[in-house]
Design a protein around this motif. Structure first.
Motif, PDB file in Angstrom:
ATOM      1  N   LEU A  29       0.847  -1.189   0.000  1.00 53.91           N
ATOM      2  CA  LEU A  29       0.000   0.000   0.000  1.00 53.91           C
ATOM      3  C   LEU A  29       0.887   1.245   0.000  1.00 53.91           C
ATOM      4  CD1 LEU A  29      -2.833   1.213   0.139  1.00 53.91           C
ATOM      5  CD2 LEU A  29      -2.668   1.136   2.633  1.00 53.91           C
ATOM      6  N   SER A  30       1.877   1.221   0.872  1.00 53.92           N
ATOM      7  CA  SER A  30       2.872   2.284   0.907  1.00 53.92           C
ATOM      8  C   SER A  30       4.080   1.774   1.699  1.00 53.92           C
ATOM      9  CB  SER A  30       2.315   3.561   1.544  1.00 53.92           C
ATOM     10  OG  SER A  30       2.010   3.334   2.909  1.00 53.92           O
ATOM     11  N   ILE A  31       5.145   2.536   1.648  1.00 51.73           N
ATOM     12  CA  ILE A  31       6.351   2.199   2.404  1.00 51.73           C
ATOM     13  C   ILE A  31       6.720   3.398   3.263  1.00 51.73           C
ATOM     14  CG2 ILE A  31       8.756   1.492   2.327  1.00 51.73           C
ATOM     15  CD1 ILE A  31       8.232   0.186  -0.356  1.00 51.73           C
ATOM     16  N   ASP A  32       6.711   3.207   4.581  1.00 57.68           N
ATOM     17  CA  ASP A  32       6.991   4.315   5.479  1.00 57.68           C
ATOM     18  C   ASP A  32       8.460   4.696   5.501  1.00 57.68           C
ATOM     19  OD1 ASP A  32       4.550   3.732   8.154  1.00 57.68           O
ATOM     20  OD2 ASP A  32       4.408   4.725   6.207  1.00 57.68           O
ATOM     21  N   ALA A  33       9.318   3.698   5.498  1.00 61.35           N
ATOM     22  CA  ALA A  33      10.749   3.961   5.606  1.00 61.35           C
ATOM     23  C   ALA A  33      11.522   2.895   4.851  1.00 61.35           C
ATOM     24  CB  ALA A  33      11.188   3.969   7.068  1.00 61.35           C
ATOM     25  N   MET A  34      12.637   3.302   4.291  1.00 58.01           N
ATOM     26  CA  MET A  34      13.557   2.358   3.634  1.00 58.01           C
ATOM     27  C   MET A  34      14.968   2.715   4.062  1.00 58.01           C
ATOM     28  SD  MET A  34      12.031   1.813  -0.225  1.00 58.01           S
ATOM     29  CE  MET A  34      12.720   0.155  -0.398  1.00 58.01           C
ATOM     30  N   GLY A  35      15.786   1.702   4.136  1.00 59.58           N
ATOM     31  CA  GLY A  35      17.146   1.972   4.580  1.00 59.58           C
ATOM     32  C   GLY A  35      18.115   0.892   4.180  1.00 59.58           C
ATOM     33  N   TRP A  36      19.368   1.141   4.496  1.00 59.41           N
ATOM     34  CA  TRP A  36      20.454   0.203   4.229  1.00 59.41           C
ATOM     35  C   TRP A  36      21.182  -0.099   5.531  1.00 59.41           C
ATOM     36  CZ3 TRP A  36      21.120  -2.102  -0.400  1.00 59.41           C
ATOM     37  CH2 TRP A  36      20.493  -1.525  -1.505  1.00 59.41           C
ATOM     38  N   TYR A  37      21.443  -1.370   5.738  1.00 58.31           N
ATOM     39  CA  TYR A  37      22.245  -1.846   6.856  1.00 58.31           C
ATOM     40  C   TYR A  37      23.418  -2.621   6.281  1.00 58.31           C
ATOM     41  CZ  TYR A  37      18.371  -0.784  10.034  1.00 58.31           C
ATOM     42  OH  TYR A  37      17.395  -0.151  10.761  1.00 58.31           O
ATOM     43  N   CYS A  95      19.125  -4.269   2.295  1.00 56.87           N
ATOM     44  CA  CYS A  95      18.035  -3.308   2.171  1.00 56.87           C
ATOM     45  C   CYS A  95      16.953  -3.660   3.191  1.00 56.87           C
ATOM     46  CB  CYS A  95      17.476  -3.388   0.750  1.00 56.87           C
ATOM     47  SG  CYS A  95      16.082  -2.309   0.433  1.00 56.87           S
ATOM     48  N   ASN A  96      16.313  -2.635   3.731  1.00 58.46           N
ATOM     49  CA  ASN A  96      15.254  -2.836   4.726  1.00 58.46           C
ATOM     50  C   ASN A  96      14.100  -1.902   4.421  1.00 58.46           C
ATOM     51  OD1 ASN A  96      14.028  -1.857   7.568  1.00 58.46           O
ATOM     52  ND2 ASN A  96      14.702  -3.979   7.708  1.00 58.46           N
ATOM     53  N   ALA A  97      12.873  -2.387   4.629  1.00 60.92           N
ATOM     54  CA  ALA A  97      11.710  -1.559   4.344  1.00 60.92           C
ATOM     55  C   ALA A  97      10.597  -1.820   5.347  1.00 60.92           C
ATOM     56  CB  ALA A  97      11.205  -1.823   2.923  1.00 60.92           C
ATOM     57  N   ASP A  98       9.954  -0.743   5.800  1.00 64.61           N
ATOM     58  CA  ASP A  98       8.749  -0.828   6.626  1.00 64.61           C
ATOM     59  C   ASP A  98       7.554  -0.658   5.691  1.00 64.61           C
ATOM     60  OD1 ASP A  98      10.213   0.927   9.417  1.00 64.61           O
ATOM     61  OD2 ASP A  98       9.895  -1.214   9.119  1.00 64.61           O
ATOM     62  N   VAL A  99       6.880  -1.765   5.412  1.00 60.12           N
ATOM     63  CA  VAL A  99       5.823  -1.775   4.403  1.00 60.12           C
ATOM     64  C   VAL A  99       4.452  -1.738   5.072  1.00 60.12           C
ATOM     65  CG1 VAL A  99       4.781  -3.104   2.535  1.00 60.12           C
ATOM     66  CG2 VAL A  99       7.278  -3.036   2.782  1.00 60.12           C
ATOM     67  N   VAL A 100       3.600  -0.877   4.553  1.00 59.87           N
ATOM     68  CA  VAL A 100       2.214  -0.813   5.001  1.00 59.87           C
ATOM     69  C   VAL A 100       1.373  -1.617   4.017  1.00 59.87           C
ATOM     70  CG1 VAL A 100       0.254   0.672   5.505  1.00 59.87           C
ATOM     71  CG2 VAL A 100       2.586   1.460   6.005  1.00 59.87           C
ATOM     72  N   HIS A 101       0.717  -2.681   4.551  1.00 57.16           N
ATOM     73  CA  HIS A 101      -0.131  -3.517   3.695  1.00 57.16           C
ATOM     74  C   HIS A 101      -1.584  -3.065   3.737  1.00 57.16           C
ATOM     75  CE1 HIS A 101       2.925  -6.498   2.677  1.00 57.16           C
ATOM     76  NE2 HIS A 101       3.341  -6.442   3.929  1.00 57.16           N
ATOM     77  N   SER A 102      -2.008  -2.532   4.885  1.00 60.97           N
ATOM     78  CA  SER A 102      -3.358  -2.008   5.049  1.00 60.97           C
ATOM     79  C   SER A 102      -3.310  -1.035   6.210  1.00 60.97           C
ATOM     80  CB  SER A 102      -4.351  -3.134   5.320  1.00 60.97           C
ATOM     81  OG  SER A 102      -4.088  -3.727   6.578  1.00 60.97           O
ATOM     82  N   PHE A 103      -4.456  -0.408   6.529  1.00 63.77           N
ATOM     83  CA  PHE A 103      -4.425   0.645   7.546  1.00 63.77           C
ATOM     84  C   PHE A 103      -4.029   0.098   8.913  1.00 63.77           C
ATOM     85  CE2 PHE A 103      -7.932   0.470  10.602  1.00 63.77           C
ATOM     86  CZ  PHE A 103      -8.669  -0.580  10.105  1.00 63.77           C
ATOM     87  N   ASN A 104      -4.164  -1.199   9.143  1.00 61.00           N
ATOM     88  CA  ASN A 104      -3.824  -1.757  10.459  1.00 61.00           C
ATOM     89  C   ASN A 104      -2.829  -2.908  10.374  1.00 61.00           C
ATOM     90  OD1 ASN A 104      -5.467  -3.622   9.293  1.00 61.00           O
ATOM     91  ND2 ASN A 104      -6.753  -3.956  11.093  1.00 61.00           N
ATOM     92  N   PHE A 105      -2.116  -3.012   9.264  1.00 59.40           N
ATOM     93  CA  PHE A 105      -1.139  -4.089   9.131  1.00 59.40           C
ATOM     94  C   PHE A 105       0.082  -3.585   8.402  1.00 59.40           C
ATOM     95  CE2 PHE A 105       0.964  -7.911   8.973  1.00 59.40           C
ATOM     96  CZ  PHE A 105       1.072  -8.473   7.715  1.00 59.40           C
ATOM     97  N   ARG A 106       1.216  -3.616   9.091  1.00 54.38           N
ATOM     98  CA  ARG A 106       2.485  -3.268   8.487  1.00 54.38           C
ATOM     99  C   ARG A 106       3.516  -4.300   8.919  1.00 54.38           C
ATOM    100  NH1 ARG A 106       3.917   2.372   9.675  1.00 54.38           N
ATOM    101  NH2 ARG A 106       1.685   2.686   9.516  1.00 54.38           N
ATOM    102  N   LYS A 107       4.557  -4.434   8.124  1.00 59.66           N
ATOM    103  CA  LYS A 107       5.568  -5.451   8.374  1.00 59.66           C
ATOM    104  C   LYS A 107       6.922  -4.967   7.882  1.00 59.66           C
ATOM    105  CE  LYS A 107       6.407 -10.406   7.650  1.00 59.66           C
ATOM    106  NZ  LYS A 107       5.888 -11.643   7.032  1.00 59.66           N
ATOM    107  N   ASN A 108       7.960  -5.400   8.564  1.00 61.76           N
ATOM    108  CA  ASN A 108       9.323  -5.048   8.190  1.00 61.76           C
ATOM    109  C   ASN A 108       9.950  -6.164   7.361  1.00 61.76           C
ATOM    110  OD1 ASN A 108      12.513  -5.024   9.042  1.00 61.76           O
ATOM    111  ND2 ASN A 108      11.622  -2.975   8.914  1.00 61.76           N
ATOM    112  N   TYR A 109      10.650  -5.791   6.286  1.00 64.92           N
ATOM    113  CA  TYR A 109      11.250  -6.768   5.382  1.00 64.92           C
ATOM    114  C   TYR A 109      12.732  -6.490   5.182  1.00 64.92           C
ATOM    115  CZ  TYR A 109       6.498  -8.072   4.064  1.00 64.92           C
ATOM    116  OH  TYR A 109       5.206  -8.503   4.082  1.00 64.92           O
ATOM    117  N   TRP A 110      13.458  -7.583   4.877  1.00 59.97           N
ATOM    118  CA  TRP A 110      14.886  -7.504   4.556  1.00 59.97           C
ATOM    119  C   TRP A 110      15.135  -8.071   3.162  1.00 59.97           C
ATOM    120  CZ3 TRP A 110      18.402  -5.120   7.617  1.00 59.97           C
ATOM    121  CH2 TRP A 110      18.061  -4.906   8.954  1.00 59.97           C
TER     122      TRP A 110
END
Length: 120
Positions: A29-37, A95-110
């Protein structure tokens, strides 16, 4: 589910440059933050740079002035321009991303990681 696919790693001499890319795909749906580790042998994974919606960025002290993070919101992508590379920058970069899947569900991915080696 979301996949993060990184590219751009490799072998470079000290003082050289590399540009890492990461593209997110899947149910987004959207991505709140992206980054590099990065994770060097025998060391813990550490934040290199991150960017959040609105454009705020955060860098590790060791890379300030040398690395630049940027995002392409339309492509769900993040980039890391690395200049003046040093041997101590050698690591696997994730790469890392905080992904919003719906208004009440988000998940962090690597992502799977890409090797950066700085050596003469």
């Amino acid at each position: 589910q979301v996949q993060l696919v990184e590219s751009g790693g490799g072998l470079v001499q000290p003082g050289g440059s590399l540009r890492l890319s990461c593209a997110a795909s899947g149910s987004i749906l959207s991505i709140d933050a992206m980054g590099w580790y990065r994770e060097a042998p025998g060391k813990q994974r550490e934040l290199v740079a991150a960017t959040v919606n609105g454009g705020n960025t955060n860098y590790a002290d060791s890379v300030k002035g040398r690395f630049t993070i940027s995002r392409d919101y339309a492509k769900n992508s993040v980039y890391l321009q690395m200049n003046s590379l040093k041997p101590e920058d050698t690591a696997v970069y994730y790469c890392n991303a905080d992904v919003v899947h719906s208004f009440n569900f988000r998940k962090n991915y690597w992502g799977q990681g890409t090797q950066v080696t700085v050596s003469s």
